[in-house]
Design a protein around this motif. Structure first.
Motif: not given
Length: 433
Positions: A309-328
């Motif tokens: 996902l790195l290149s497609v998010c970068l080239l289209t100017g994604v501002d903020l990416e929200l994640w979970a999975h890690e219990h922190t």
């Protein structure tokens, strides 16, 4: 036997007879709402354990005639994949032509049984309003520590939508789906009042994510695996990170999501669309980066998710990416390819030159916390093992606010940032690099 003893026996028998009565199978439960993705709408979803003749929502404007409007929908039989093959009926009704930003009261069901009365506010369709969100992942049926605080804050009107970034119930399919039923009952006090928007996590994988696909109703026709929606000045994209790990369920899903994501981002980046909704926000369960010490994908250099996902998010100017999975909870500096691209030394989130990443998977579950490595990499800005969740408000086209709430510290805000962007899109951050 004395009179007191006789009374005790009779009361005991009466109690046993009441407890032994099975629940009414046509009674609605697990009520939750979601945004279908088009203006003036809201989708109501609920469950019964017996089939009913119809699926109906009666509703009306707050302060007006109660239940003066009626909408009907459809019912889907869901057979859980466990050994018992339990049957449940998922009811969906879409309300349309709602008055933006207006409060409605509703109940759902049929003449065979009605739910409690709930209320929601139709989404404001203006690009100029400031929506407020609660964001978290990894909340279980057991040890859902943040749940009570979220229930209260939702019911007093603090949020316009909830973003649950994967991993529900631990697990929806367990005990032939009964744990899923209990979890959906638990979140009803949140999800029946504000749109509960979701993405799949690894704990939903059983039987090809069937419990997730059937229990939740998300926009589009992708069974909730990926979709997007507009709210305020933001375009929010939900993706599945799990397609890269559960390949037995279909390699073609990787290509389908990629093509869909590329097309969706191209549409969101059309000048007229980006001018109206400049904030592009993604949510997906497994993060690209993390500083945990559990050998998950994000702990590896060039993780699967990062590679995909790195290149497609970068080239289209994604501002903020929200994640979970890690219990922190972990907040990153603006980062691309494991390198920091702060706006400046003094103001790292003012005109950042790479996407901002937030990991918020500490709502509470039976697996407890994940450990951190002692010495994080340069891109890790703040991290905490407190149970809690994230709040976000998209104030306007240039300012977005994020804060982390610690439930361990009785609701204290332990971290906060303003992300300020005077210009959005790829050229905003890499033209000067």
């Amino acid at each position: 036997m004395g009179s007191v003893g006789a009374v005790f026996v009779l009361l005991s028998l009466a109690l046993l007879s009441v407890l032994g009565v099975p629940p009414i199978g046509t009674q609605p439960e697990q009520v939750h709402i979601s945004y279908p993705g088009f203006p003036g709408s809201m989708e109501i979803t609920w469950t019964t354990f017996n089939e009913t003749d119809e699926s109906t929502v009666e509703y009306g404007l707050w302060g007006g005639r109660v239940f003066e409007l009626t909408a009907k929908g459809n019912t889907t039989l869901f057979v859980d994949g466990g050994s018992e093959g339990r049957h449940m009926y998922i009811h969906r009704v879409t309300l349309t032509n709602l008055r933006p930003a207006s409060a409605y009261v509703y109940h759902c069901g049929s003449e065979a049984g009605w739910s409690d009365v709930f209320a929601f506010t139709a989404l404001n369709e203006s690009c100029g309003w400031s929506p407020r969100f609660a964001i978290y992942g990894d909340m279980g049926n057991e040890n859902p520590q943040s749940l009570a605080r979220l229930q209260k804050e939702t019911q007093v009107g603090m949020y316009d939508a909830i973003l649950h970034v994967g991993d529900f119930a631990y697990d929806l399919h367990e005990d032939n789906g009964r744990i899923g039923d209990e979890f959906m009952r638990q979140i009803q006090s949140i999800a029946a009042y504000v749109p509960y928007m979701t993405c799949p996590g690894n704990h939903e994988s059983a039987y090809n994510f069937s419990n997730y696909k059937n229990r939740f109703s998300m926009p589009g026709r992708t069974e909730g695996l990926w979709y997007s929606w507009n709210v305020g000045s933001a375009h929010i994209i939900s993706i599945s990170t799990e397609i890269y790990f559960f390949l037995d369920y279909g390699l073609d899903l990787i290509f389908k999501q990629y093509e869909w994501l590329k097309k969706d981002l191209e549409e969101a980046n059309r000048p007229e669309n980006r001018a109206e909704r400049p904030w592009i926000i993604t949510m997906g369960h497994r993060p690209m980066y993390c500083s945990n010490n559990d050998k998950d994908d994000c702990t590896q250099f060039q993780s699967y998710v990062c590679t995909a996902l790195l290149s497609v998010c970068l080239l289209t100017g994604v501002d903020l990416e929200l994640w979970a999975h890690e219990h922190t909870y972990e907040r990153l500096w603006p980062v691309y390819g494991y390198k920091v691209f702060n706006g400046s030394m003094d103001q790292p989130y003012v005109n950042p030159r790479a996407p901002v990443h937030i990991i918020t998977g500490s709502a509470g579950c039976r697996e407890k916390h994940d450990p951190f490595v002692p010495n994080p990499r340069d891109w890790s800005a703040f991290r905490s093992t407190d149970y809690g969740y994230t709040r976000m408000q998209v104030y306007n086209t240039t300012h977005l606010y994020l804060e982390q709430v610690s439930d361990d510290q009785y609701g204290k805000v332990i971290d906060s940032i303003w992300v300020v962007k005077e210009k959005h899109g790829f050229s905003a951050w890499f033209s000067s690099t």
